[in-house]
Design a protein around this motif. Structure first.
Motif, PDB file in Angstrom:
ATOM      1  N   VAL A 145       0.826  -1.196   0.000  1.00 46.95           N
ATOM      2  CA  VAL A 145       0.000   0.000   0.000  1.00 46.95           C
ATOM      3  C   VAL A 145       0.865   1.252   0.000  1.00 46.95           C
ATOM      4  O   VAL A 145       0.416   2.339  -0.349  1.00 46.95           O
ATOM      5  CB  VAL A 145      -0.943  -0.020   1.218  1.00 46.95           C
ATOM      6  N   LEU A 146       2.162   1.085   0.410  1.00 48.45           N
ATOM      7  CA  LEU A 146       3.047   2.243   0.461  1.00 48.45           C
ATOM      8  C   LEU A 146       3.144   2.867  -0.916  1.00 48.45           C
ATOM      9  O   LEU A 146       3.492   2.214  -1.888  1.00 48.45           O
ATOM     10  CB  LEU A 146       4.425   1.819   0.957  1.00 48.45           C
ATOM     11  N   SER A 147       2.855   4.131  -1.021  1.00 44.22           N
ATOM     12  CA  SER A 147       2.818   4.811  -2.312  1.00 44.22           C
ATOM     13  C   SER A 147       4.237   5.049  -2.810  1.00 44.22           C
ATOM     14  O   SER A 147       5.112   5.494  -2.055  1.00 44.22           O
ATOM     15  CB  SER A 147       2.071   6.138  -2.174  1.00 44.22           C
ATOM     16  N   ILE A 148       4.455   4.795  -4.121  1.00 42.50           N
ATOM     17  CA  ILE A 148       5.753   5.078  -4.740  1.00 42.50           C
ATOM     18  C   ILE A 148       5.650   6.260  -5.684  1.00 42.50           C
ATOM     19  O   ILE A 148       6.590   6.600  -6.375  1.00 42.50           O
ATOM     20  CB  ILE A 148       6.259   3.833  -5.512  1.00 42.50           C
ATOM     21  N   GLY A 149       4.464   6.847  -5.681  1.00 41.96           N
ATOM     22  CA  GLY A 149       4.262   7.954  -6.607  1.00 41.96           C
ATOM     23  C   GLY A 149       5.165   9.133  -6.338  1.00 41.96           C
ATOM     24  O   GLY A 149       5.512   9.878  -7.268  1.00 41.96           O
ATOM     25  N   SER A 150       5.564   9.336  -5.096  1.00 40.88           N
ATOM     26  CA  SER A 150       6.413  10.474  -4.779  1.00 40.88           C
ATOM     27  C   SER A 150       7.828  10.312  -5.311  1.00 40.88           C
ATOM     28  O   SER A 150       8.591  11.276  -5.357  1.00 40.88           O
ATOM     29  CB  SER A 150       6.454  10.676  -3.271  1.00 40.88           C
ATOM     30  N   TYR A 151       8.193   9.084  -5.716  1.00 43.84           N
ATOM     31  CA  TYR A 151       9.547   8.833  -6.222  1.00 43.84           C
ATOM     32  C   TYR A 151       9.589   8.766  -7.744  1.00 43.84           C
ATOM     33  O   TYR A 151      10.664   8.898  -8.337  1.00 43.84           O
ATOM     34  CB  TYR A 151      10.099   7.525  -5.638  1.00 43.84           C
ATOM     35  N   ILE A 152       8.463   8.508  -8.362  1.00 40.70           N
ATOM     36  CA  ILE A 152       8.411   8.389  -9.821  1.00 40.70           C
ATOM     37  C   ILE A 152       8.262   9.779 -10.424  1.00 40.70           C
ATOM     38  O   ILE A 152       7.438  10.586  -9.990  1.00 40.70           O
ATOM     39  CB  ILE A 152       7.256   7.476 -10.259  1.00 40.70           C
ATOM     40  N   LEU A 153       9.053  10.066 -11.453  1.00 43.14           N
ATOM     41  CA  LEU A 153       9.043  11.380 -12.109  1.00 43.14           C
ATOM     42  C   LEU A 153       8.572  11.225 -13.546  1.00 43.14           C
ATOM     43  O   LEU A 153       8.873  10.226 -14.225  1.00 43.14           O
ATOM     44  CB  LEU A 153      10.452  11.991 -12.084  1.00 43.14           C
ATOM     45  N   HIS A 154       7.831  12.236 -14.000  1.00 43.11           N
ATOM     46  CA  HIS A 154       7.418  12.280 -15.396  1.00 43.11           C
ATOM     47  C   HIS A 154       8.552  12.841 -16.249  1.00 43.11           C
ATOM     48  O   HIS A 154       9.333  13.684 -15.800  1.00 43.11           O
ATOM     49  CB  HIS A 154       6.165  13.139 -15.559  1.00 43.11           C
ATOM     50  N   THR A 155       8.638  12.383 -17.497  1.00 38.29           N
ATOM     51  CA  THR A 155       9.652  12.872 -18.432  1.00 38.29           C
ATOM     52  C   THR A 155       8.978  13.655 -19.551  1.00 38.29           C
ATOM     53  O   THR A 155       7.749  13.739 -19.629  1.00 38.29           O
ATOM     54  CB  THR A 155      10.450  11.695 -19.034  1.00 38.29           C
ATOM     55  N   ARG A 156       9.786  14.233 -20.418  1.00 37.22           N
ATOM     56  CA  ARG A 156       9.264  14.995 -21.541  1.00 37.22           C
ATOM     57  C   ARG A 156       8.646  14.083 -22.607  1.00 37.22           C
ATOM     58  O   ARG A 156       7.965  14.561 -23.511  1.00 37.22           O
ATOM     59  CB  ARG A 156      10.380  15.821 -22.172  1.00 37.22           C
ATOM     60  N   ILE A 157       8.924  12.806 -22.525  1.00 33.90           N
ATOM     61  CA  ILE A 157       8.379  11.854 -23.493  1.00 33.90           C
ATOM     62  C   ILE A 157       7.057  11.326 -22.942  1.00 33.90           C
ATOM     63  O   ILE A 157       6.993  10.841 -21.794  1.00 33.90           O
ATOM     64  CB  ILE A 157       9.370  10.707 -23.750  1.00 33.90           C
ATOM     65  N   GLN A 158       6.023  11.437 -23.721  1.00 39.10           N
ATOM     66  CA  GLN A 158       4.695  11.006 -23.284  1.00 39.10           C
ATOM     67  C   GLN A 158       4.698   9.507 -22.989  1.00 39.10           C
ATOM     68  O   GLN A 158       5.313   8.713 -23.709  1.00 39.10           O
ATOM     69  CB  GLN A 158       3.653  11.340 -24.371  1.00 39.10           C
ATOM     70  N   ASN A 159       4.000   9.113 -21.923  1.00 37.94           N
ATOM     71  CA  ASN A 159       3.853   7.717 -21.486  1.00 37.94           C
ATOM     72  C   ASN A 159       5.131   7.132 -20.884  1.00 37.94           C
ATOM     73  O   ASN A 159       5.191   5.929 -20.628  1.00 37.94           O
ATOM     74  CB  ASN A 159       3.391   6.808 -22.630  1.00 37.94           C
ATOM     75  N   LEU A 160       6.134   7.964 -20.686  1.00 37.19           N
ATOM     76  CA  LEU A 160       7.383   7.447 -20.112  1.00 37.19           C
ATOM     77  C   LEU A 160       7.649   8.125 -18.775  1.00 37.19           C
ATOM     78  O   LEU A 160       7.813   9.343 -18.695  1.00 37.19           O
ATOM     79  CB  LEU A 160       8.570   7.692 -21.053  1.00 37.19           C
ATOM     80  N   ASP A 161       7.657   7.335 -17.705  1.00 37.94           N
ATOM     81  CA  ASP A 161       8.031   7.803 -16.382  1.00 37.94           C
ATOM     82  C   ASP A 161       9.316   7.103 -15.964  1.00 37.94           C
ATOM     83  O   ASP A 161       9.664   6.032 -16.480  1.00 37.94           O
ATOM     84  CB  ASP A 161       6.929   7.513 -15.361  1.00 37.94           C
ATOM     85  N   ILE A 162       9.976   7.708 -14.999  1.00 35.00           N
ATOM     86  CA  ILE A 162      11.254   7.154 -14.558  1.00 35.00           C
ATOM     87  C   ILE A 162      11.319   7.125 -13.052  1.00 35.00           C
ATOM     88  O   ILE A 162      10.838   8.046 -12.364  1.00 35.00           O
ATOM     89  CB  ILE A 162      12.441   7.964 -15.129  1.00 35.00           C
ATOM     90  N   LEU A 163      11.886   6.055 -12.535  1.00 37.80           N
ATOM     91  CA  LEU A 163      12.213   5.956 -11.122  1.00 37.80           C
ATOM     92  C   LEU A 163      13.738   6.059 -11.033  1.00 37.80           C
ATOM     93  O   LEU A 163      14.454   5.091 -11.304  1.00 37.80           O
ATOM     94  CB  LEU A 163      11.734   4.633 -10.530  1.00 37.80           C
ATOM     95  N   PRO A 164      14.260   7.249 -10.710  1.00 40.44           N
ATOM     96  CA  PRO A 164      15.722   7.418 -10.708  1.00 40.44           C
ATOM     97  C   PRO A 164      16.381   6.515  -9.668  1.00 40.44           C
ATOM     98  O   PRO A 164      15.731   5.939  -8.801  1.00 40.44           O
ATOM     99  CB  PRO A 164      15.903   8.903 -10.368  1.00 40.44           C
ATOM    100  N   ALA A 165      17.687   6.438  -9.775  1.00 40.27           N
ATOM    101  CA  ALA A 165      18.447   5.597  -8.843  1.00 40.27           C
ATOM    102  C   ALA A 165      18.501   6.211  -7.464  1.00 40.27           C
ATOM    103  O   ALA A 165      18.503   5.502  -6.452  1.00 40.27           O
ATOM    104  CB  ALA A 165      19.859   5.368  -9.372  1.00 40.27           C
ATOM    105  N   GLY A 166      18.533   7.554  -7.398  1.00 40.58           N
ATOM    106  CA  GLY A 166      18.695   8.194  -6.099  1.00 40.58           C
ATOM    107  C   GLY A 166      20.131   8.133  -5.629  1.00 40.58           C
ATOM    108  O   GLY A 166      21.055   7.820  -6.394  1.00 40.58           O
ATOM    109  N   LYS A 167      20.299   8.416  -4.351  1.00 41.64           N
ATOM    110  CA  LYS A 167      21.639   8.448  -3.777  1.00 41.64           C
ATOM    111  C   LYS A 167      21.687   7.515  -2.573  1.00 41.64           C
ATOM    112  O   LYS A 167      21.342   7.899  -1.463  1.00 41.64           O
ATOM    113  CB  LYS A 167      22.000   9.869  -3.356  1.00 41.64           C
ATOM    114  N   PRO A 168      22.073   6.275  -2.794  1.00 44.58           N
ATOM    115  CA  PRO A 168      22.016   5.296  -1.706  1.00 44.58           C
ATOM    116  C   PRO A 168      23.041   5.588  -0.625  1.00 44.58           C
ATOM    117  O   PRO A 168      24.156   6.041  -0.905  1.00 44.58           O
ATOM    118  CB  PRO A 168      22.320   3.972  -2.408  1.00 44.58           C
TER     119      PRO A 168
END
Length: 524
Positions: A411-434
């Motif tokens: 149930v934990l939302s991942i929407g706050s980590y997923i970013l929209h890109t300039r390309i339609q229908n393409l979202d990205i979950l970046p690697a971040g900084k572990p």
């Protein structure tokens, strides 16, 4: 032509090494096997003089050329000559019976010295032997003169006795018989005297006519060409050429057995895996262009990516695969470029795509898609781990327990980590900084829940950019994906390495569905 230039660029170090060895070897051989020059002097023996008893055969005179009385003065005059080497290799004396002459052949590295030594030896030989022959004539004439004088003295003594006997013949009749005997002896001695006189005159005539029976009929001149085939060959030029040819042959042999990936057919034969992409290298380099610009370009790399996307999509839909992992044998193979391009082209085909940058060691997708990398996959998984730890510590607390249950149920939302890109229908979950070990993060079971949650829709695809196979995370993510595609670097990877990687991936439970060859046609 490009293949030849690429071949020369790869093996230029070996060709240069062979060329250096050839130059050094040519100089060494040139010093060890220098060109030699043969000079010939001809000494003639007078054929008429050969009938005289004082004159020897041509063989006997040829044997006199190498005597110490001739060689010692010559070696003092030319101190650079080694006696043993000169006699065994550099001097050749040949007697010609048919023409009654002697050939003195001297072979040296210097043509002028060869001619000088041959002429000096011939002149010394002729002068010595002619002087010896003259001395022999003089000795025999002196002996005959002594015999003649002795006979003359004997005859004079006999004549004196005859005169005395004649004076006393009137008084002693027996003297007449004595005179007759003395006259007979005088006659005999005169015959001997005549013989000695004739022999002396014959020797004098022979000495006058043939006093110098040996003469030089041909003086040696400095030869213009070497006397051997080796001398005719320019070793200093030939050896580098031979070494270069050997280097080319060796380079070709090594190239044939290096297992380089120059095309897709041999790779398909050796691995029995479909090659779903054959990406040609272009300038500017694909990783230097944004994904959107590369999708709109007409370069050969962009065209190859479109073909790759079609093949991958065909295989994915045939097996109802939604989670597609992209990995490589080693880093810098271009797997991130391939994953980004595959995701962008799938998105442009009216399909929703989530691109996950799971390469926590070298994240690069945020740069290519022009999104920030402040938060991403690493922070999300670390947050889940924190929730688990708190839930374990406060097992009786309702607040932490409720958060833990929400994580377990996805149930934990991942929407706050997923970013929209300039390309339609393409979202990205970046690697971040572990801040934690990437291996411990990607091996968490929540990673599997994340993939199931993101791919629950039929028209959704997840493309994961995995680390290289040298990291354990690549095997973990590949086993949790529906299909895995191995990016092969045509400039560095070898066919044998790909075959071994295939066996390793299959043994670890990865669903290896095909190969994507990158950097085809690059110079190095």
């Amino acid at each position: 032509m490009k293949k030849i230039v690429r071949f020369l660029a790869r093996w230029s170090w070996l060709l240069i090494l062979c060329l250096i060895i050839g130059v050094v070897g040519g100089r060494v051989l040139g010093t060890a096997l220098p060109p030699t020059y043969q000079a010939t002097t001809i000494v003639q023996l007078n054929a008429d003089a050969h009938a005289a008893t004082t004159i020897q055969s041509v063989d006997a005179y040829a044997a006199q050329v190498t005597t110490d009385s001739l060689l010692n003065p010559l070696l003092k005059k030319y101190p650079h000559l080694d006696r043993q080497t000169f006699l065994s290799r550099e001097l050749l004396v040949t007697a010609n019976h048919l023409q009654q002459n002697i050939l003195i052949q001297v072979t040296l590295t210097d043509p002028k010295n060869a001619a000088r030594v041959a002429n000096s030896l011939a002149e010394a030989f002729v002068g010595q032997q002619n002087a010896y022959i003259k001395a022999q004539y003089d000795k025999q004439v002196h002996l005959l003169n002594t015999e003649i004088r002795g006979e003359q003295n004997i005859i004079a003594g006999l004549n004196q006795k005859i005169v005395q006997a004649a004076q006393n013949s009137t008084y002693n009749p027996t003297n007449t018989l004595v005179i007759q005997q003395l006259s007979t002896q005088v006659s005999q001695q005169n015959n001997l005297l005549n013989q000695y006189t004739s022999a002396r005159q014959s020797l004098i005539d022979q000495e006058t006519l043939h006093g110098n029976p040996l003469s030089i009929t041909q003086l040696a001149t400095p030869p213009g060409k070497p006397s051997t085939i080796i001398g005719l060959i320019p070793l200093s030029l030939l050896m580098p050429v031979i070494a270069l040819l050997v280097g080319l042959a060796l380079s070709n042999f090594l190239e044939q057995h290096a297992g380089r990936i120059n095309g897709t057919y041999t790779l398909f034969q050796k691995t029995a895996l479909p090659v779903l992409g054959s990406l040609r290298w272009t300038r500017p380099a694909p990783h230097n262009l944004p994904v959107s610009a590369l999708c709109d370009s007409n370069t050969s790399f962009a065209e190859d990516c479109r073909v790759m996307m079609a093949d991958v999509l065909f295989h994915a839909e045939a097996e109802h695969a939604k989670v597609l992992a992209v990995t490589a044998l080693k880093g810098k193979a271009g797997s991130s470029v391939v994953a980004a391009q595959l995701a962008a082209l799938l998105a442009r085909s009216k399909r929703y795509v989530l691109l996950i940058d799971a390469n926590l060691y070298e994240p690069s997708l945020h740069k290519r898609l022009e999104v920030p990398n402040d938060f991403g996959l690493a922070e999300m998984l670390e947050e889940v781990r924190v929730f688990k730890v708190r839930a374990a510590v406060h097992a009786d607390g309702s607040s932490s327990q409720e958060q833990f249950d929400r994580v377990e149920r996805g149930v934990l939302s991942i929407g706050s980590y997923i970013l929209h890109t300039r390309i339609q229908n393409l979202d990205i979950l970046p690697a971040g900084k572990p801040t934690m070990n990437p291996s411990s993060l990607l091996s968490m079971p929540e990673m599997d829940q994340l993939l199931k949650l993101a791919s629950r829709h039929d028209d959704h695809f997840i493309v994961i950019d995995c680390p290289a196979l040298i990291h354990a995370e690549a095997h973990i993510l590949g086993s949790r994906s529906d299909q895995t595609f191995l990016v092969v670097d045509a400039t560095k990877d070898r066919i044998k390495q790909v075959v071994n990687a295939k066996e390793e991936m299959l043994n670890t439970g990865m669903k290896l569905s095909g190969l994507i060859v990158n950097k085809l046609g690059r110079w190095i």
